[in-house]
Motif scaffolding. Structure first.
Motif, PDB file in Angstrom:
ATOM      1  N   VAL A  54       1.879   4.846   0.776  1.00 43.73           N
ATOM      2  CA  VAL A  54       1.535   5.852   1.781  1.00 43.73           C
ATOM      3  C   VAL A  54       2.420   7.077   1.566  1.00 43.73           C
ATOM      4  CG1 VAL A  54       0.808   4.112   3.472  1.00 43.73           C
ATOM      5  CG2 VAL A  54       3.169   4.952   3.513  1.00 43.73           C
ATOM      6  N   ASP A 103       3.453  -1.355   3.850  1.00 47.25           N
ATOM      7  CA  ASP A 103       3.349   0.058   3.475  1.00 47.25           C
ATOM      8  C   ASP A 103       4.652   0.479   2.816  1.00 47.25           C
ATOM      9  OD1 ASP A 103       0.827   0.327   4.504  1.00 47.25           O
ATOM     10  OD2 ASP A 103       1.464   1.272   6.383  1.00 47.25           O
ATOM     11  N   ASP A 125       4.521   9.186   6.417  1.00 50.56           N
ATOM     12  CA  ASP A 125       3.899   8.131   7.220  1.00 50.56           C
ATOM     13  C   ASP A 125       4.884   7.075   7.707  1.00 50.56           C
ATOM     14  OD1 ASP A 125       1.598   9.464   6.717  1.00 50.56           O
ATOM     15  OD2 ASP A 125       0.452   7.707   6.072  1.00 50.56           O
ATOM     16  N   THR A 171      -1.581  -3.295  11.892  1.00 49.62           N
ATOM     17  CA  THR A 171      -2.887  -2.905  12.423  1.00 49.62           C
ATOM     18  C   THR A 171      -3.990  -3.694  11.739  1.00 49.62           C
ATOM     19  OG1 THR A 171      -2.001  -0.696  12.594  1.00 49.62           O
ATOM     20  CG2 THR A 171      -4.368  -0.928  12.927  1.00 49.62           C
ATOM     21  N   HIS A 179       0.846  -1.195   0.000  1.00 46.80           N
ATOM     22  CA  HIS A 179       0.000   0.000   0.000  1.00 46.80           C
ATOM     23  C   HIS A 179       0.879   1.242   0.000  1.00 46.80           C
ATOM     24  CE1 HIS A 179      -3.342   2.612   0.764  1.00 46.80           C
ATOM     25  NE2 HIS A 179      -2.884   2.973   1.939  1.00 46.80           N
ATOM     26  N   ASN A 192       2.509  -2.898   8.202  1.00 45.47           N
ATOM     27  CA  ASN A 192       1.415  -2.330   8.990  1.00 45.47           C
ATOM     28  C   ASN A 192       0.616  -3.492   9.554  1.00 45.47           C
ATOM     29  OD1 ASN A 192      -0.819  -1.126  10.041  1.00 45.47           O
ATOM     30  ND2 ASN A 192      -1.530  -0.230   8.107  1.00 45.47           N
TER      31      ASN A 192
HETATM   32  C1  LIG Z   1      -2.710   0.334   8.683  1.00 45.87           C
HETATM   33  O1  LIG Z   1      -3.774  -0.564   8.481  1.00 45.87           O
HETATM   34  C2  LIG Z   1      -4.998  -0.108   9.043  1.00 45.87           C
HETATM   35  C3  LIG Z   1      -6.013  -1.208   8.896  1.00 45.87           C
HETATM   36  O2  LIG Z   1      -6.031  -1.686   7.584  1.00 45.87           O
HETATM   37  C4  LIG Z   1      -5.431   1.179   8.349  1.00 45.87           C
HETATM   38  O3  LIG Z   1      -6.616   1.665   8.921  1.00 45.87           O
HETATM   39  C5  LIG Z   1      -4.340   2.214   8.527  1.00 45.87           C
HETATM   40  O4  LIG Z   1      -4.653   3.373   7.774  1.00 45.87           O
HETATM   41  C6  LIG Z   1      -3.004   1.673   8.031  1.00 45.87           C
HETATM   42  N1  LIG Z   1      -1.950   2.599   8.343  1.00 45.87           N
HETATM   43  C7  LIG Z   1      -1.190   3.128   7.413  1.00 45.87           C
HETATM   44  C8  LIG Z   1      -0.118   4.052   7.876  1.00 45.87           C
HETATM   45  O5  LIG Z   1      -1.319   2.862   6.228  1.00 45.87           O
END
Ligand SMILES: *[C@@H]1O[C@H](CO)[C@@H](O)[C@H](O)[C@H]1NC(C)=O
Ligand SMILES: *[C@@H]1O[C@H](CO)[C@@H](O)[C@H](O)[C@H]1NC(C)=O
Ligand SMILES: *[C@@H]1O[C@H](CO)[C@@H](O)[C@H](O)[C@H]1NC(C)=O
Ligand SMILES: *[C@@H]1O[C@H](CO)[C@@H](O)[C@H](O)[C@H]1NC(C)=O
Ligand SMILES: *[C@@H]1O[C@H](CO)[C@@H](O)[C@H](O)[C@H]1NC(C)=O
Ligand SMILES: *[C@@H]1O[C@H](CO)[C@@H](O)[C@H](O)[C@H]1NC(C)=O
Ligand SMILES: *[C@@H]1O[C@H](CO)[C@@H](O)[C@H](O)[C@H]1NC(C)=O
Ligand SMILES: *[C@@H]1O[C@H](CO)[C@@H](O)[C@H](O)[C@H]1NC(C)=O
Ligand SMILES: *[C@@H]1O[C@H](CO)[C@@H](O)[C@H](O)[C@H]1NC(C)=O
Ligand SMILES: *[C@@H]1O[C@H](CO)[C@@H](O)[C@H](O)[C@H]1NC(C)=O
Ligand SMILES: *[C@@H]1O[C@H](CO)[C@@H](O)[C@H](O)[C@H]1NC(C)=O
Length: 661
Positions: free
Chosen positions: A145, A173, A149, A161, A143, A159
């Protein structure tokens, strides 16, 4: 530095030399549970796979003895039947798992890895350019960014999360600076890139990389994969069981529609750069994909057709867990020392390479290596793999592929063409150049920069599978001969004596020969190409060491033959000296970059792997950090996860600084 050095290069070197001392980011790897031969130097080894010194025993000679002396090589000066597609010197490139680019390419756009530049420059000098794919399984959830970031000037981070369970590859990321880093590399050495479009989620697609890559990389971007191994998506839970080639084609349609709607391709170029179907030959055959009419439907969008294939896997050793049937590398070593292995692996693709020619599309082996899940100790990292990789590449060229890329991962695999040292060792260690890098270097020289080269596996009556021979043609005329000797016999009895004749042409008074040499098929490192080497573990800054040694072989002008001897084991590239590139010009000095390893005391602090595993590292447990293809069966991802948690090794990025030449 001469005035011929382009301004950009001067700027780059100046920037590099001004850059502060290297800093590192941190990456987590699973160690590899390897099969360790008990009677070898590897027996007591406990470090990472990439530097395991364990060796195997060369296989016995075949009985009865096979044809080696003389082997008639009766070429014809023109009208040779069966010549296939014209090849580029960049035929053999590299596939770098996206998640390890910050160790291999550089830290960011201003801190490039100088050994990488040198390794690429060696190939560019012989081939004109080099192809590098950045991707693999980690591309699927990558992804883009904004730069801000990710902290500390880094270009990548995992990431975690929202990642639940162990079956989800954590999103990777990356910032646009990864793409600027690639662009900056291309400005220095002529590297051309492949990238991948994240394909796990299609509603909507994550399109960020498409406009960014097309804009930043420009003509250095060769193509973008529409998914990676989609025929394994179902196995790993990314698609329902009903998912088939028609559904995949529909996703390409959705991608193009969404890209238009998002105005993601203002120049229209991205839509002409797709690569499909990238299947692993796991669940779908290529024909099943062709039969959906995908190539005609997306003719304007497809730049390449591609597949990915490893001859076998070593997944049980890596991920198998207790009781797994781990393959003994000694038992499979002979399978890497025979030409038949390549003809068998490639036979299922010959129909497809003809099909691709009919459609006007180049056909690539997008990702391959000796064995998925990291390769085999004593094979992937031995001279056996160098000969195997070269014969494989030549046979692919003969089989109408237009290129192939050897995959590389991190420290925990055996098969890397090159490996950067762990950062805590980068003050005193340089890079390790692996077996398959030599294959790529020699292949670049075998094909050369003319763009008109054709490769023919040369038919000889009664020729065994241990001594494949190739004629290499430019504009239909034989210019070089490539001879592989897989036999391992220090006595000299099994040396190949190739007696070259050219019907309709004149044999020169002498030919020049370059040898790829090692003492045995099980030797690790220190192989020589025309007398030059990249040394053993931790010994290379990417530049060949030693004096080039080109052998002149006198020909028999009465008999009109040249007899070239190829040791067992060994490889010879014979330059017929008939107006094409000569051995000397093919090996002219390369523009290279000197390195100065700076003290990196700041990087040597010990770090708790358990903390890192949940912070800015990424988890090999979620697989394919090792840059491997997925396990061939439902080799349990849970096993991978529990294994990864059991053994973690910290490696930090090396940022070697350049000093102007
Ligand atoms: C990391 O992943 C979470 C869940 O998919 C997302 O909400 C968040 O934006 C992400 N963080 C970054 C820095 O891309
Ligand atoms: C690399 O890219 C950056 C953009 O981030 C640019 O500012 C810089 O001049 C480039 N460096 C080199 C060495 O070309
Ligand atoms: C390669 O393609 C050519 C046609 O361009 C064909 O004649 C030849 O048989 C093909 N080679 C193989 C090994 O399929
Ligand atoms: C690259 O990393 C170095 C060292 O951390 C930093 O000084 C530099 O600003 C970074 N470059 C970019 C373009 O972020
Ligand atoms: C070759 O591929 C074409 C196109 O998919 C298919 O129609 C044909 O049956 C294939 N031939 C073989 C021998 O597999
Ligand atoms: C290992 O091989 C044996 C004998 O073929 C078989 O019985 C056993 O199930 C295999 N174990 C695994 C974990 O596949
Ligand atoms: C570097 O780190 C690895 C992994 O922690 C360790 O095995 C190795 O001994 C370290 N090297 C040095 C010189 O400390
Ligand atoms: C070979 O093709 C490349 C483009 O793919 C081109 O840049 C190069 O100039 C060509 N080389 C020759 C000798 O024509
Ligand atoms: C190939 O081998 C057969 C059987 O050994 C022999 O009769 C024949 O003469 C050989 N052909 C050549 C060209 O050496
Ligand atoms: C390669 O050769 C050098 C110099 O002869 C030696 O120090 C080194 O140990 C060798 N490396 C390997 C892996 O054999
Ligand atoms: C150059 O290579 C040839 C062939 O391998 C060898 O016989 C010769 O000793 C080498 N010369 C030097 C100086 O290494």
């Amino acid at each position: 530095m001469g005035s011929a050095v382009p301004a950009l290069l001067r700027l780059a070197l100046a920037l590099l030399s001004l850059t502060p001392t290297a800093l590192g980011t941190v990456t987590i790897y699973a160690t590899q549970a390897v099969f360790t031969p008990t009677s070898t130097p590897g027996a007591s080894y406990t470090g990472v796979a990439a530097y395991n010194p364990g060796t195997l025993v060369p296989p016995p000679l075949p009985t009865p003895a096979v044809l080696t002396n003389p082997i008639p090589v009766n070429l014809q000066n023109s009208g040779t039947p069966g010549l296939g597609v014209k090849q580029k010197g960049s035929f053999l490139g590299f596939s770098i798992e996206m998640s390890v680019t910050n160790q291999v390419l550089g830290k960011n756009s201003t801190l490039l890895q100088v050994p990488f530049l040198n390794l690429m420059a060696n190939i560019v000098q012989r081939a004109g350019s080099v192809m590098v794919r950045v991707g693999g399984n980690t591309q699927e959830s990558a992804h883009l960014v904004p730069v801000g970031d990710i902290l500390n000037g880094r270009v990548l981070s995992k990431n975690l999360t929202g990642v639940t369970g162990t079956t989800q590859t954590p999103p990777l990321d990356f910032t646009p600076d990864l793409l600027y880093m690639m662009r900056n590399i291309s400005e220095l050495v002529n590297v051309h890139w492949f990238l991948g479009i994240p394909w796990f989620v299609t509603q909507p697609f994550d399109l960020g990389i498409v406009p960014a890559a097309t804009e930043i990389l420009g003509d250095y971007l060769l193509g973008m994969q529409a998914g990676n191994e989609p025929d394994m998506y179902n196995l790993h839970g990314h698609r329902p069981a009903t998912y088939g080639p028609y559904d995949y084609g529909g996703e390409i349609h959705d991608f193009l529609t969404q890209l238009d709607a998002a105005n993601g391709d203002p120049t229209g170029r991205a839509k002409t750069l797709l690569i499909a179907p990238n299947i692993a030959d796991f669940d779908w055959t290529p024909e099943q994909v062709w039969d959906t009419n995908l190539v005609d439907t997306y003719n304007a969008n497809l730049a390449y057709l591609a597949v990915e294939k490893y001859p076998r896997d070593n997944c049980a050793a890596t991920f198998g867990g207790p009781g797994a049937n781990v393959t003994d590398p000694q038992s499979v070593l002979p399978l890497y020392l025979t030409h038949d292995a390549h003809t068998q692996l490639l036979a299922p693709y010959l129909n497809s390479t003809l099909y691709a020619q009919g459609k006007g599309k180049p056909f690539l082996m997008f990702e391959t290596n000796t064995a998925s899940c990291g390769g085999f100790l004593g094979i992937s990292d031995a001279f056996a793999a160098t000969l195997w990789g070269l014969d494989y590449a030549l046979q692919m060229a003969h089989s109408n592929f237009s290129g192939a890329m050897f995959h590389l991962g991190g420290q925990n695999v055996f098969y890397n063409p090159f490996t950067s040292p762990p950062t805590n060792e980068s003050t005193f260690h340089q890079w390790s150049v692996g077996s398959l890098y030599y294959s790529a270097l020699v292949m670049a020289e075998a094909i050369g920069p003319s763009n008109t080269t054709q490769v023919l596996n040369y038919g000889v009556d009664n020729l065994s599978s241990f001594t494949p021979i190739y004629g290499i043609y430019e504009n239909g005329t034989p210019v070089r001969v490539a001879i592989v000797n897989y036999l391992d016999d220090p006595s000299g009895t099994s040396d190949v004596h190739a007696v070259i004749a050219i019907a309709g042409g004149t044999i020169p008074s002498s030919v020049q020969v370059k040898y790829l040499a090692a003492s045995s098929v099980t030797q690790k490192g220190n192989y020589t190409w025309a007398g030059q080497t990249f040394g053993g573990f931790f010994e290379s800054d990417g530049r060949p060491m030693g004096t080039e040694n080109i052998t002149t072989v006198a020909c028999d002008t009465t008999a009109q033959t040249c007899t070239v001897v190829v040791p067992a084991p060994g490889f010879a590239l014979v330059f017929l000296n008939n107006g094409a590139s000569t051995a000397a010009t093919a090996g002219a000095p390369t523009q290279t970059y000197a390195t100065t390893a700076k003290t990196k005391m700041r990087n040597t602090a010990t770090v708790d792997p358990a903390v890192l595993s949940t912070s800015n590292g990424f988890r090999a447990s979620d697989h394919d950090l090792a840059g491997t293809s997925k396990p061939p069966s439902a080799a349990p991802r849970t096993a991978q996860a529990s294994f990864g948690a059991a053994g973690l090794v910290v490696a930090t990025v090396v940022a070697v600084l350049a000093r102007a030449l």
